[in-house]
Design a protein around this motif. Structure first.
Motif, PDB file in Angstrom:
ATOM      1  N   LEU A 110      -0.360  -2.197   8.392  1.00 24.85           N
ATOM      2  CA  LEU A 110      -0.077  -2.378   6.967  1.00 24.85           C
ATOM      3  C   LEU A 110       0.501  -3.772   6.709  1.00 24.85           C
ATOM      4  N   LYS A 111       1.418  -4.190   7.557  1.00 25.69           N
ATOM      5  CA  LYS A 111       2.065  -5.501   7.384  1.00 25.69           C
ATOM      6  C   LYS A 111       1.014  -6.620   7.484  1.00 25.69           C
ATOM      7  N   VAL A 130      -3.895  11.953  -6.041  1.00 23.78           N
ATOM      8  CA  VAL A 130      -3.358  10.810  -5.294  1.00 23.78           C
ATOM      9  C   VAL A 130      -4.075   9.553  -5.784  1.00 23.78           C
ATOM     10  N   ALA A 131      -3.310   8.608  -6.315  1.00 26.79           N
ATOM     11  CA  ALA A 131      -3.910   7.382  -6.847  1.00 26.79           C
ATOM     12  C   ALA A 131      -3.290   6.173  -6.157  1.00 26.79           C
ATOM     13  N   SER A 132      -4.066   5.077  -6.125  1.00 27.24           N
ATOM     14  CA  SER A 132      -3.516   3.847  -5.537  1.00 27.24           C
ATOM     15  C   SER A 132      -3.010   2.948  -6.646  1.00 27.24           C
ATOM     16  N   PHE A 133      -1.891   2.332  -6.415  1.00 23.72           N
ATOM     17  CA  PHE A 133      -1.402   1.337  -7.362  1.00 23.72           C
ATOM     18  C   PHE A 133      -2.414   0.172  -7.361  1.00 23.72           C
ATOM     19  N   GLY A 134      -2.782  -0.289  -8.527  1.00 23.68           N
ATOM     20  CA  GLY A 134      -3.715  -1.417  -8.595  1.00 23.68           C
ATOM     21  C   GLY A 134      -5.171  -0.996  -8.627  1.00 23.68           C
ATOM     22  N   CYS A 135      -5.434   0.313  -8.767  1.00 28.36           N
ATOM     23  CA  CYS A 135      -6.829   0.784  -8.798  1.00 28.36           C
ATOM     24  C   CYS A 135      -7.228   1.102 -10.237  1.00 28.36           C
ATOM     25  N   GLY A 136      -8.198   0.356 -10.771  1.00 26.55           N
ATOM     26  CA  GLY A 136      -8.655   0.578 -12.144  1.00 26.55           C
ATOM     27  C   GLY A 136      -9.232   1.972 -12.334  1.00 26.55           C
ATOM     28  N   PRO A 137     -10.250   2.377 -11.511  1.00 26.72           N
ATOM     29  CA  PRO A 137     -10.829   3.716 -11.693  1.00 26.72           C
ATOM     30  C   PRO A 137      -9.782   4.832 -11.614  1.00 26.72           C
ATOM     31  N   ASP A 138      -8.809   4.710 -10.707  1.00 29.38           N
ATOM     32  CA  ASP A 138      -7.787   5.753 -10.573  1.00 29.38           C
ATOM     33  C   ASP A 138      -6.950   5.897 -11.836  1.00 29.38           C
ATOM     34  N   SER A 139      -6.652   4.769 -12.484  1.00 28.14           N
ATOM     35  CA  SER A 139      -5.786   4.877 -13.665  1.00 28.14           C
ATOM     36  C   SER A 139      -6.527   5.592 -14.793  1.00 28.14           C
ATOM     37  N   ILE A 153       0.560  11.365  -7.731  1.00 32.57           N
ATOM     38  CA  ILE A 153       1.255  10.515  -6.770  1.00 32.57           C
ATOM     39  C   ILE A 153       0.587   9.142  -6.754  1.00 32.57           C
ATOM     40  N   ASN A 154       1.351   8.115  -7.093  1.00 32.77           N
ATOM     41  CA  ASN A 154       0.840   6.743  -7.050  1.00 32.77           C
ATOM     42  C   ASN A 154       1.331   6.102  -5.777  1.00 32.77           C
ATOM     43  N   ILE A 155       0.413   5.746  -4.879  1.00 29.68           N
ATOM     44  CA  ILE A 155       0.917   5.179  -3.637  1.00 29.68           C
ATOM     45  C   ILE A 155       0.752   3.657  -3.615  1.00 29.68           C
ATOM     46  N   ASP A 156       1.741   3.010  -3.078  1.00 29.19           N
ATOM     47  CA  ASP A 156       1.643   1.571  -2.834  1.00 29.19           C
ATOM     48  C   ASP A 156       2.445   1.260  -1.575  1.00 29.19           C
ATOM     49  N   ALA A 213      -4.969  -7.208  -4.867  1.00 28.06           N
ATOM     50  CA  ALA A 213      -5.883  -6.187  -4.314  1.00 28.06           C
ATOM     51  C   ALA A 213      -5.151  -4.839  -4.269  1.00 28.06           C
ATOM     52  N   CYS A 214      -5.935  -3.761  -4.296  1.00 22.46           N
ATOM     53  CA  CYS A 214      -5.316  -2.426  -4.217  1.00 22.46           C
ATOM     54  C   CYS A 214      -4.890  -2.145  -2.768  1.00 22.46           C
ATOM     55  N   LEU A 215      -4.053  -1.131  -2.591  1.00 26.64           N
ATOM     56  CA  LEU A 215      -3.531  -0.839  -1.259  1.00 26.64           C
ATOM     57  C   LEU A 215      -4.632  -0.550  -0.222  1.00 26.64           C
ATOM     58  N   PRO A 216      -5.661   0.276  -0.522  1.00 29.28           N
ATOM     59  CA  PRO A 216      -6.684   0.542   0.510  1.00 29.28           C
ATOM     60  C   PRO A 216      -7.385  -0.720   1.010  1.00 29.28           C
ATOM     61  N   ILE A 217      -7.568  -1.702   0.133  1.00 25.52           N
ATOM     62  CA  ILE A 217      -8.213  -2.949   0.559  1.00 25.52           C
ATOM     63  C   ILE A 217      -7.269  -3.722   1.491  1.00 25.52           C
ATOM     64  N   LYS A 218      -5.994  -3.695   1.169  1.00 26.63           N
ATOM     65  CA  LYS A 218      -5.007  -4.381   2.027  1.00 26.63           C
ATOM     66  C   LYS A 218      -4.974  -3.698   3.403  1.00 26.63           C
ATOM     67  N   VAL A 219      -4.980  -2.371   3.388  1.00 29.69           N
ATOM     68  CA  VAL A 219      -4.950  -1.631   4.656  1.00 29.69           C
ATOM     69  C   VAL A 219      -6.200  -1.965   5.475  1.00 29.69           C
TER      70      VAL A 219
END
Ligand code: SF4
Length: 326
Positions: A40-41, A270-279, A300-303, A51-57
């Motif tokens: 993650l780091k 479960v939604a990702s912070f920074g995700c347009g479709p999720d919002s 749940i918004n995860i970041d 970028a959204c969290l899944p892309i960073k991961v």
């Protein structure tokens, strides 16, 4: 030759296909480690901020593979269903990776588009095989084997209710005969539908073990991946307008299907912070539920800053509400 597959994004859906395909062509497949603090780091440090969290991961998983493989597989995904699209971030992902991470091995970034029809999967496999220098008959044979394995995997999920999480690295044949999976445990007190993108739900580090935690609280978990496609489509038909984002369609279609059929006790989105479709999807779900239903709903918004203690408290409170309602 070793081909690396990042354990992120569409890995949670297509890994059985990709693994069998590459192995049938004679390659060794290497997976990145399960997501951890370092992955993650590394992902956070190498990705653009918005970028959204899944892309960073995903970036972190590519970094994990760099010294272990001779090439990394990062398909350029446009569409996985006819007349539908997948998020544009998948389309630009190989370019994002090439521009953000130095010293990369060669990237296999062949395009996947099933927008016109499902033949797109074969064209994708053919492009990969040709890039790697194989003949068409050999690629066809590998493709057939991978398709059989993938269909078997789908059947396991839908007929036996086996979550992608349970499959992991085990042989699918081994899993088919396993009768003691938690999801079949009749001691479960409630049934909860968890909706969201597969890479958020099934990545235990990112989701902070959401599925296992609910199961430990006596909940039977259902996700879109174990629901027959025709039920998801039935649910999606209730929308005023056809949704052309595949992953969002799966979230809304499975929720609407279960709302109509009334056999769940609660819903977790479960939604990702920074995700347009999720919002957008989250908003539609909340409006629908508050207008027409009294079903407990947890969003749940995860970041990267999500804390586990608060998360556990919310889960326990959610299950208490379900219990109280009973
Ligand atoms: S759908 Fe959302 S979470 Fe998934 S890659 Fe696109 S922006 Fe990120």
């Amino acid at each position: 030759m070793r081909i690396g597959i990042p354990r992120a994004l569409l890995y949670y859906i297509y890994y059985p296909f990709w693994k069998t395909f590459f192995e049938s062509l004679g390659y060794e497949v290497i997976l990145s480690k399960p997501t951890n603090k370092k992955i993650l780091k590394d992902g956070l440090e190498s990705t653009v901020d918005d970028a959204c969290l899944p892309i960073k991961v995903f970036h972190g998983h590519v970094i994990d593979l760099i010294d272990k493989v001779d090439a990394v597989f990062i398909p350029r995904v446009i569409s996985v269903e006819p007349k539908e699209f997948i998020c544009p971030k998948f389309l630009g992902l190989p370019d994002m990776i090439k521009n953000s991470i130095p010293n990369l091995p060669p990237i296999i970034d062949c395009e996947l588009s099933a927008y016109k029809n499902k033949k797109g999967f074969w064209e994708h496999a053919l492009a990969i095989g040709r890039y790697l220098g194989h003949s068409k008959p050999k690629i066809m044979k590998a493709y057939m084997r991978a398709s059989i394995e993938f269909n078997y995997y789908k059947k396991l999920r839908i007929n036996y209710g086996i979550l992608p999480l349970d499959c992991g690295e085990k042989s699918f044949y081994e899993l088919a005969s396993a009768k003691s999976l938690h999801n079949e445990d009749h001691s479960c007190k409630f049934t909860v539908l968890i909706v969201g993108h597969p890479y958020n739900i099934y990545d235990n580090y990112v989701s902070m073990n959401l599925i296992k935690k609910l199961q430990n609280l006596g909940v039977k978990v259902i996700t879109p991946e174990i629901i027959p496609e025709k039920n998801i489509l039935d649910g999606a038909k209730q929308l005023n307008k056809r949704l052309f984002w595949t992953l969002s369609k799966n979230v809304l279609g499975s929720t609407y299907y279960f709302l109509k059929n009334g056999n769940i006790d609660g819903i977790v989105h479960v939604a990702s912070f920074g995700c347009g479709p999720d919002s957008i999807v989250g908003e539609l779900l909340e409006r629908k539920l508050s207008r027409d239903y009294t079903l407990p709903f947890l969003r749940i918004n995860i970041d990267e800053h999500s804390g586990e203690e608060g998360f556990n408290t919310r889960l326990e409170a959610f299950v208490d509400v379900i219990e109280g309602r009973r």
